[in-house]
Design an enzyme around this catalytic site. Structure first.
Site, PDB file in Angstrom:
ATOM      1  CB  SER A 136      59.603  34.054  45.065  1.00 53.26           C
ATOM      2  OG  SER A 136      58.548  33.949  44.141  1.00 53.26           O
ATOM      3  CE1 TYR A 160      53.256  29.630  43.910  1.00 48.26           C
ATOM      4  CE2 TYR A 160      54.619  31.373  43.011  1.00 48.26           C
ATOM      5  CZ  TYR A 160      53.740  30.924  43.964  1.00 48.26           C
ATOM      6  OH  TYR A 160      53.336  31.751  44.975  1.00 48.26           O
ATOM      7  CE  LYS A 276      55.358  29.872  51.628  1.00 47.19           C
ATOM      8  NZ  LYS A 276      54.424  30.489  50.676  1.00 47.19           N
ATOM      9  CG  HIS A 300      50.337  32.175  49.426  1.00 45.32           C
ATOM     10  ND1 HIS A 300      50.831  31.199  48.610  1.00 45.32           N
ATOM     11  CD2 HIS A 300      50.853  33.322  48.923  1.00 45.32           C
ATOM     12  CE1 HIS A 300      51.589  31.723  47.669  1.00 45.32           C
ATOM     13  NE2 HIS A 300      51.627  33.025  47.835  1.00 45.32           N
TER      14      HIS A 300
HETATM   15  C1  LIG Z   1      54.177  40.363  48.759  1.00 43.41           C
HETATM   16  C2  LIG Z   1      54.172  38.878  48.937  1.00 43.41           C
HETATM   17  C3  LIG Z   1      54.570  38.065  47.896  1.00 43.41           C
HETATM   18  C4  LIG Z   1      54.582  36.678  48.054  1.00 43.41           C
HETATM   19  N1  LIG Z   1      55.030  35.898  47.035  1.00 43.41           N
HETATM   20  C5  LIG Z   1      55.126  34.551  47.211  1.00 43.41           C
HETATM   21  C6  LIG Z   1      55.696  33.728  46.213  1.00 43.41           C
HETATM   22  O1  LIG Z   1      56.102  34.201  45.158  1.00 43.41           O
HETATM   23  N2  LIG Z   1      55.759  32.397  46.448  1.00 43.41           N
HETATM   24  C7  LIG Z   1      55.323  31.840  47.622  1.00 43.41           C
HETATM   25  O2  LIG Z   1      55.409  30.627  47.799  1.00 43.41           O
HETATM   26  N3  LIG Z   1      54.791  32.612  48.589  1.00 43.41           N
HETATM   27  C8  LIG Z   1      54.697  33.946  48.416  1.00 43.41           C
HETATM   28  N4  LIG Z   1      54.186  34.727  49.419  1.00 43.41           N
HETATM   29  C9  LIG Z   1      53.749  34.093  50.671  1.00 43.41           C
HETATM   30  C10 LIG Z   1      54.906  34.030  51.662  1.00 43.41           C
HETATM   31  O3  LIG Z   1      55.882  33.111  51.234  1.00 43.41           O
HETATM   32  C11 LIG Z   1      54.428  33.612  53.057  1.00 43.41           C
HETATM   33  O4  LIG Z   1      53.714  32.405  52.968  1.00 43.41           O
HETATM   34  C12 LIG Z   1      53.536  34.682  53.695  1.00 43.41           C
HETATM   35  O5  LIG Z   1      54.033  35.964  53.432  1.00 43.41           O
HETATM   36  C13 LIG Z   1      53.452  34.452  55.187  1.00 43.41           C
HETATM   37  O6  LIG Z   1      52.594  35.378  55.790  1.00 43.41           O
HETATM   38  P1  LIG Z   1      53.104  36.749  56.461  1.00 43.41           P
HETATM   39  O7  LIG Z   1      53.326  37.711  55.340  1.00 43.41           O
HETATM   40  O8  LIG Z   1      51.966  37.167  57.326  1.00 43.41           O
HETATM   41  O9  LIG Z   1      54.378  36.461  57.219  1.00 43.41           O
HETATM   42  C14 LIG Z   1      54.161  36.110  49.271  1.00 43.41           C
HETATM   43  C15 LIG Z   1      53.761  36.945  50.315  1.00 43.41           C
HETATM   44  C16 LIG Z   1      53.771  38.315  50.171  1.00 43.41           C
HETATM   45  C17 LIG Z   1      53.350  39.179  51.315  1.00 43.41           C
END
Ligand SMILES: Cc1cc2nc3c(=O)[nH]c(=O)nc-3n(C[C@H](O)[C@H](O)[C@H](O)COP(=O)(O)O)c2cc1C
Length: 403
Positions: A136, A160, A276, A300
């Site tokens: 990320s 981002y 995404k 997300h």
């Molecule tokens: C703690 C956390 C931090 C995340 N940080 C980012 C991020 O920095 N960039 C991003 O595109 N998605 C981020 N996401 C979203 C994840 O990439 C993903 O879309 C999401 O976790 C999918 O759902 P799930 O946790 O139920 O598997 C984050 C998710 C979590 C749980």
């Protein structure tokens, strides 16, 4: 009446199963975790409350997350029997190359807070198991250090877009130089969300020493010791004056970005481009027309817009609309290998998992991530076999019924 007798040692002996004693507490706990939910329960005890809530939580009333998970639970599988399922081949083509399983590790911010090994732990597991890994923009390990930790892993970089475009250009150049295969542009964060659990816990990045957190030192000494004796926990790819993630996002990222900016991105990024955060069929068409090589239908993990569309529900229509021109991936709410199989059967090429591996990371660092990957992999294989399919390509929409 049956005859009774006094039991003899010879009767007991064949029933005795003496297991080797595992002295390492983490290894013992991980071996006892039979599901991702079990890992979540261990994670909850292992890390300070604010860290767990940041990871586990979602936006506002958390309806997006609950609905996403609920639809996976509501799936009905339709099995075929009397098929040869002695072997189940989980290999799938992702961006034109074989991936050993149909899931990848999603980009997640602030990973070194969940466990001091952070991104390195995750990418090493990815390398060993042939699972693609996405770093990320909000990561806590640099692009170069992630590449060094796992030179042979399939690595993707998630971007981002900064108000100052040069920051993004520099990151893309670095990711390309470090051998990252693909770029994931996340488009569902025009502004930061309201994550109430973070706000209620007074959670900030980096973690602040407040009366509450100092109190927590007593209950989670190992976590604090690791925090304070390893390199400082900061964003590795951006400089920020701190705050909640929402505040950081609002300060740095560009809410005025539009689809026209994909041209700018294309002029800097020469490999595959994944978009995404797609949540309508129309947007799927728009970004594919603009040249996306893959899209992730995602809300997300429920962490942005609350009451958003449920990604799994959208998959069949999005696949119908653009599936012949692009790879359609999905995430949000995946907690089991069965969830992954359901998504693939409905037409997704692959899935991302976020919290599933983060629960493992919090529960036991690299070993915990490995346990999470092992559980998901076993569940994918077993679900395929019980459905009567021996390869990913055999999974069909008819194997799944959505309510
Ligand atoms: C703690 C956390 C931090 C995340 N940080 C980012 C991020 O920095 N960039 C991003 O595109 N998605 C981020 N996401 C979203 C994840 O990439 C993903 O879309 C999401 O976790 C999918 O759902 P799930 O946790 O139920 O598997 C984050 C998710 C979590 C749980």
């Amino acid at each position: 009446m049956s005859d009774r007798q006094v039991p003899k040692w010879a009767d007991f002996k064949p029933l005795l199963r003496v297991k080797p004693i595992e002295f390492n507490r983490t290894a013992r706990q991980l071996a006892g975790a039979l599901t991702i939910s079990d890992l979540r329960a261990i994670a909850r005890r292992r890390v300070p409350r604010g860290v767990f809530e940041y990871t586990d939580g979602a936006a506002e009333s958390e309806i997006s997350l609950r609905r996403a998970r609920q639809l996976f639970r509501d799936v009905q599988f339709n099995p075929s029997v009397l098929r040869d399922v002695a072997d189940a081949d989980m290999t799938t083509l992702v961006l034109g190359r074989d991936a050993s399983v149909p899931f990848a590790f999603a980009p997640t911010g602030y990973t070194r807070m969940m466990h001091h090994e952070g991104e390195r732990a995750v990418v090493r597991v990815a390398e060993r198991r042939g699972i693609p890994y996405a770093l990320s923009t909000m990561g806590t390990t640099t692009i170069e250090d992630v590449a060094l930790a796992a030179p042979d892993a399939r690595k993707w970089f998630q971007l981002y877009v900064w108000t100052d475009r040069r920051v993004g250009e520099d990151l893309m150049t670095r990711a390309q130089a470090a051998g990252f295969e693909a770029l994931i542009l996340t488009v569902d964060v025009p502004v930061g969300a309201s994550r109430l659990r973070e706000l209620r816990n007074g959670f900030s990045l980096p973690p602040a020493l407040t009366a509450r957190t100092i109190l927590e030192t007593a209950t989670h000494p190992a976590w604090w010791l690791n925090l304070l004796t390893t390199s400082p926990l900061t964003f590795a790819l951006l400089t920020s004056s701190g705050g909640t993630l929402g505040e950081v996002a609002d300060k740095l990222f560009d809410p005025s970005m539009t689809i026209v900016d994909l041209e700018w991105l294309r002029s800097f990024w020469h490999g595959p481009l994944i978009i995404k955060g797609i949540q309508t069929v129309d947007d799927a068409r728009r970004v594919v027309d603009a040249g996306a090589d893959a899209i992730v239908v995602s809300n997300h993990g429920g962490r942005q817009l609350d009451r958003a569309p449920v990604p799994l529900r959208l998959v069949p229509d999005v696949v119908d609309a653009v599936g012949d021109r692009t790879e359609v991936w999905v995430d949000s709410g995946i907690m089991t290998g069965g969830d992954i199989v359901a998504a693939i059967a409905l037409g997704a090429r692959a899935t991302l998992v976020g919290r599933a591996y983060l629960y493992g990371l919090m529960a036991g660092g690299e070993r915990g991530v490995d346990r999470a990957a092992e559980l998901l992999t076993r569940e994918v294989r077993r679900t395929m076999q019980l459905l009567g399919v021996s390869s990913i390509g055999e999974l069909q929409p008819s194997h799944v019924q959505l309510p």
